[in-house]
Scaffold this motif. Sequence first.
Motif, PDB file in Angstrom:
ATOM      1  N   PHE C 207     -13.135  -3.441  55.144  1.00 20.87           N
ATOM      2  CA  PHE C 207     -11.952  -3.293  54.302  1.00 20.87           C
ATOM      3  C   PHE C 207     -10.963  -2.309  54.914  1.00 20.87           C
ATOM      4  CE2 PHE C 207      -9.429  -1.603  50.771  1.00 20.87           C
ATOM      5  CZ  PHE C 207      -8.956  -2.800  50.243  1.00 20.87           C
ATOM      6  N   ALA C 208     -11.489  -1.324  55.627  1.00 16.20           N
ATOM      7  CA  ALA C 208     -10.612  -0.293  56.187  1.00 16.20           C
ATOM      8  C   ALA C 208     -10.176  -0.613  57.607  1.00 16.20           C
ATOM      9  CB  ALA C 208     -11.344   1.055  56.193  1.00 16.20           C
ATOM     10  N   PHE C 209     -11.034  -1.284  58.343  1.00 15.18           N
ATOM     11  CA  PHE C 209     -10.803  -1.419  59.781  1.00 15.18           C
ATOM     12  C   PHE C 209      -9.526  -2.203  60.128  1.00 15.18           C
ATOM     13  CE2 PHE C 209     -11.499  -3.723  63.820  1.00 15.18           C
ATOM     14  CZ  PHE C 209     -11.466  -2.623  64.653  1.00 15.18           C
ATOM     15  N   ARG C 210      -8.818  -1.664  61.111  1.00 15.54           N
ATOM     16  CA  ARG C 210      -7.631  -2.348  61.635  1.00 15.54           C
ATOM     17  C   ARG C 210      -7.622  -2.247  63.154  1.00 15.54           C
ATOM     18  NH1 ARG C 210      -7.408  -2.961  56.885  1.00 15.54           N
ATOM     19  NH2 ARG C 210      -5.608  -3.144  55.512  1.00 15.54           N
ATOM     20  N   ILE C 272       7.430  -4.545  54.592  1.00 13.76           N
ATOM     21  CA  ILE C 272       7.361  -5.741  55.444  1.00 13.76           C
ATOM     22  C   ILE C 272       6.195  -5.577  56.433  1.00 13.76           C
ATOM     23  CG2 ILE C 272       8.546  -7.042  57.278  1.00 13.76           C
ATOM     24  CD1 ILE C 272      11.201  -6.297  55.793  1.00 13.76           C
ATOM     25  N   ALA C 273       6.121  -4.392  57.048  1.00 15.26           N
ATOM     26  CA  ALA C 273       5.024  -4.126  57.996  1.00 15.26           C
ATOM     27  C   ALA C 273       3.677  -4.214  57.294  1.00 15.26           C
ATOM     28  CB  ALA C 273       5.211  -2.748  58.622  1.00 15.26           C
ATOM     29  N   LYS C 274       3.627  -3.692  56.083  1.00 15.37           N
ATOM     30  CA  LYS C 274       2.366  -3.696  55.323  1.00 15.37           C
ATOM     31  C   LYS C 274       1.937  -5.124  54.992  1.00 15.37           C
ATOM     32  CE  LYS C 274      -0.949  -2.325  52.578  1.00 15.37           C
ATOM     33  NZ  LYS C 274      -2.191  -1.784  53.142  1.00 15.37           N
ATOM     34  N   ILE C 279      -1.705  -9.616  55.977  1.00  9.97           N
ATOM     35  CA  ILE C 279      -1.950 -11.019  56.327  1.00  9.97           C
ATOM     36  C   ILE C 279      -2.824 -11.114  57.580  1.00  9.97           C
ATOM     37  CG2 ILE C 279      -0.836 -13.159  57.143  1.00  9.97           C
ATOM     38  CD1 ILE C 279       1.539 -12.399  55.280  1.00  9.97           C
ATOM     39  N   TYR C 280      -2.523 -10.295  58.590  1.00 10.03           N
ATOM     40  CA  TYR C 280      -3.303 -10.327  59.832  1.00 10.03           C
ATOM     41  C   TYR C 280      -4.740  -9.871  59.577  1.00 10.03           C
ATOM     42  CZ  TYR C 280      -4.645  -9.657  64.672  1.00 10.03           C
ATOM     43  OH  TYR C 280      -5.298  -9.752  65.879  1.00 10.03           O
ATOM     44  N   TRP C 281      -4.847  -8.823  58.762  1.00  8.84           N
ATOM     45  CA  TRP C 281      -6.177  -8.296  58.430  1.00  8.84           C
ATOM     46  C   TRP C 281      -7.016  -9.371  57.733  1.00  8.84           C
ATOM     47  CZ3 TRP C 281      -7.712  -7.699  53.221  1.00  8.84           C
ATOM     48  CH2 TRP C 281      -8.956  -7.098  53.032  1.00  8.84           C
ATOM     49  N   ALA C 282      -6.390 -10.054  56.748  1.00 10.12           N
ATOM     50  CA  ALA C 282      -7.133 -11.051  55.983  1.00 10.12           C
ATOM     51  C   ALA C 282      -7.436 -12.288  56.823  1.00 10.12           C
ATOM     52  CB  ALA C 282      -6.339 -11.444  54.740  1.00 10.12           C
ATOM     53  N   GLY C 283      -6.458 -12.681  57.623  1.00  7.93           N
ATOM     54  CA  GLY C 283      -6.599 -13.944  58.352  1.00  7.93           C
ATOM     55  C   GLY C 283      -7.359 -13.834  59.649  1.00  7.93           C
ATOM     56  N   SER C 292     -14.481 -13.438  53.672  1.00  2.00           N
ATOM     57  CA  SER C 292     -13.286 -14.091  53.146  1.00  2.00           C
ATOM     58  C   SER C 292     -12.450 -13.026  52.444  1.00  2.00           C
ATOM     59  CB  SER C 292     -13.675 -15.183  52.154  1.00  2.00           C
ATOM     60  OG  SER C 292     -14.225 -14.578  51.002  1.00  2.00           O
ATOM     61  N   PHE C 293     -11.176 -13.289  52.304  1.00  5.78           N
ATOM     62  CA  PHE C 293     -10.258 -12.341  51.651  1.00  5.78           C
ATOM     63  C   PHE C 293     -10.764 -11.957  50.261  1.00  5.78           C
ATOM     64  CE2 PHE C 293      -6.589 -12.005  48.735  1.00  5.78           C
ATOM     65  CZ  PHE C 293      -6.023 -10.845  49.220  1.00  5.78           C
ATOM     66  N   MET C 294     -11.242 -12.952  49.506  1.00  3.67           N
ATOM     67  CA  MET C 294     -11.630 -12.702  48.121  1.00  3.67           C
ATOM     68  C   MET C 294     -12.908 -11.875  48.002  1.00  3.67           C
ATOM     69  SD  MET C 294      -9.322 -13.425  46.111  1.00  3.67           S
ATOM     70  CE  MET C 294     -10.138 -13.178  44.545  1.00  3.67           C
ATOM     71  N   HIS C 295     -13.651 -11.759  49.100  1.00  2.00           N
ATOM     72  CA  HIS C 295     -14.857 -10.921  49.070  1.00  2.00           C
ATOM     73  C   HIS C 295     -14.505  -9.501  48.618  1.00  2.00           C
ATOM     74  CE1 HIS C 295     -18.706  -9.184  50.429  1.00  2.00           C
ATOM     75  NE2 HIS C 295     -17.984  -8.197  50.932  1.00  2.00           N
TER      76      HIS C 295
END
Lengths: 56, 280, 412
Positions: C207-210, C272-274, C279-283, C292-295
């Motif tokens: 959830f945190a990782f980017r 906008i950046a967020k 989107i990138y994080w989820a996808g 999955s995103f809903m997890h």
Amino acid sequence: MFPFCFEWVWDVGHYLFFGAMWYAVIIISLGMTYCVGKSLVDTLNGKGAGHGDGHH
Amino acid sequence: MTKDNHGKAYKFGMVIDLDKCTGCGSCMVACMSENNVPFKENETDKKDSLTWMTVYKLTNGKPFPDTDICYMPRPCMHCGGKGDHGHSPCVSVCPATATDYGYDTGIVSQIYTRCFGCRYCMVSCPYHARYFNWWDPKWPPGMEEYLSPDVSPRMRGVVEKCTFCYHRYQEARDRAYYEKRDTIAEDEYQTACTQACPAGAITFGDLNNPDHEVYKLVKPDPHNCGRPRDPKAFRVLERLQTNPKVYYISEREWVRKAGDNYRKGEWDKKNMLTKADGQH
Amino acid sequence: MDSALIPEGARRCPFPVFAAGIAVASAVLLWGVYAMGLVWIKGLNQTNMNDYYGFALWIWADLAVIAIGGGAFFTGLLRYVFGIDELKHIINLAVVIGVICYSSALLILAIDIGQPLRGWFIFWHANVHSMLTEVAFCLSLYFSVLIIEFIPLVLENRQLDKVPFFHNLGHNMHGIMAVFAATGAFLSCFHQGSLGGVAGVLYGRPFAFREGLLIWPWTFFLFTWSAAAYGPCFTLTVCKIFEGVTRKKLVKDNVVDLLAKISGWMIATYIIAKIIDTIYWAGVTVSDMGFSFMHFYSDNAFYGVWILFTEIVICGIVPAILLTVKRFREDKKLLILAIVLGTIGVCINRWVMVLQVVAVPVMSFDTWALYIPSWQEVATTILPIAYGIIVLSLAYRYLPMFPQEQELYDAK
């Protein structure tokens, strides 16, 4: 924090991190030394005396 | 070890056969007693209990008569981190260098007197392998006599975790040095949980040594961060690239699947590919 | 009674009224101090944290006060480095808020560690690879910069100003304030960022990782950006509260409007950046990890998509629109709505980046873990609010915090 701490390593990470840290420390302390020093000199030269009415 | 030996690094690891584990908890008890792990008067709330070795209960979620359960003992995984370079999730985040990765053993250590209790390492660990001393360690009167003199008890306010019984490694290493041997034998260094398991589900040894049982069981791929080559073996949360040194074995597909997270259809796709690989 | 200390010509409430107000805030403060004492003496077992919640309410409070205190560094940067002169009429307030926020953050950190007497290890035995080390260093250094920015204001007190040395010191510090402000902005960018990095580097916590740039995860940049964007919202909120309580106009509309406009554009670009980041994080990011995103937003009693919607849409897009469009910004009610939403938005962002991170199960057989803070945690979190009210009240009463106050009063 210091090279004599045993976990210190002379690597890029330490150069950058502590380089920036000590740079900031030096700027802040030099800046404050300048301000205090100049204020002392100014005060001894009689500047600011009789200034007490809140105006600049 | 002799003085001139710089030696090849060990990579100590554990293999747990989940099909043999009965969930008896002997490993947990042995671990607590070996490592002077304190306990609370009331252990109802498990979320602040200290259990370096924890046994999780997994179910396949199916109704009777297809219900199946599996007990999964979970010590510290001693992760090698991304690329297996020793940047474990916890080691890289500790602000005071109080947890360290031993490149000679692959063991993640915890320096209790250095830890100041920020708990960042606990947050970084997806396995919940790290525990905080919320309370002062206390033992019932007389029980202090049973404490091991080889392991320092920890004070309130610091983090602790499984060390793969590192004191036993130190003892074995000292003996080898005294006897002018370069290496320590497989049976010279075994963890308390391994020895206590009545079902023989836990195997411990050097993952770098092809003669050791752990190596034979999982056949770690040195070119792929130690990923198991045995199709029945897996590591928990492999996809996060934490590269743990604790491997699990199970014949049961649902158990292997529970070891990681898969989106819809991913597991079947992965399985088909593995099967196709096996046929070639 | 204390009229000799009050800035000349300023109208302040009678001392007994002021003292009564301070007494109420002090009672709350003492409650917090009592809880703090309990935690220091008896240990962190006084909290409801546990091995799932190693980070909890306090770390959120830390991140939140530093984010909303971000108005100090950003306004300082705009005023002293970029030379936007109008902001000199609100910079004092921003600095006082900054001092309160950062001292509170340091205090909370001191309560939050298991071995407070070893707190200095973070400096002495610093691990340069840890984001928390960077936070500790930059936070402490920036706090010293804030104190330096605060000193000249304190020295402007009517009695202190009579002392020639103090008068000269204040004057000379003003003279080179741009140097301090630039150093402060540099330090601030790093610690705001490294606070984001604290969560972003956790590759064991999906959830945190980017992903990111070099050693910095995207959250590093998003946190700095959001603090600069939302920090002024809080400065303006406090300004409006002041004006409400004192029933006086303290800052001219053009100053408020300018800061609100800058904040609006910063929020607009940030959001906008967020959105792109989310989107990138989820996808891609969590998808590659098998989630999955809903997890992250289902199967639990609290965290749902509502929290993401509130953070991004209600407290992000809405204030961005309200603050960038002149017509809305000039409407007093809409302006207040926007700055309050903005403040809430950044606090929600910090909340999810601390508490939702540890609440989400990562192992497939693990469960969600929810937590309710103990009264000791709540009291020590309210403590900075009481402390802030006291410091702000003292600063307002005895220091020329709002340079336009007299002029606005005369014009009335």
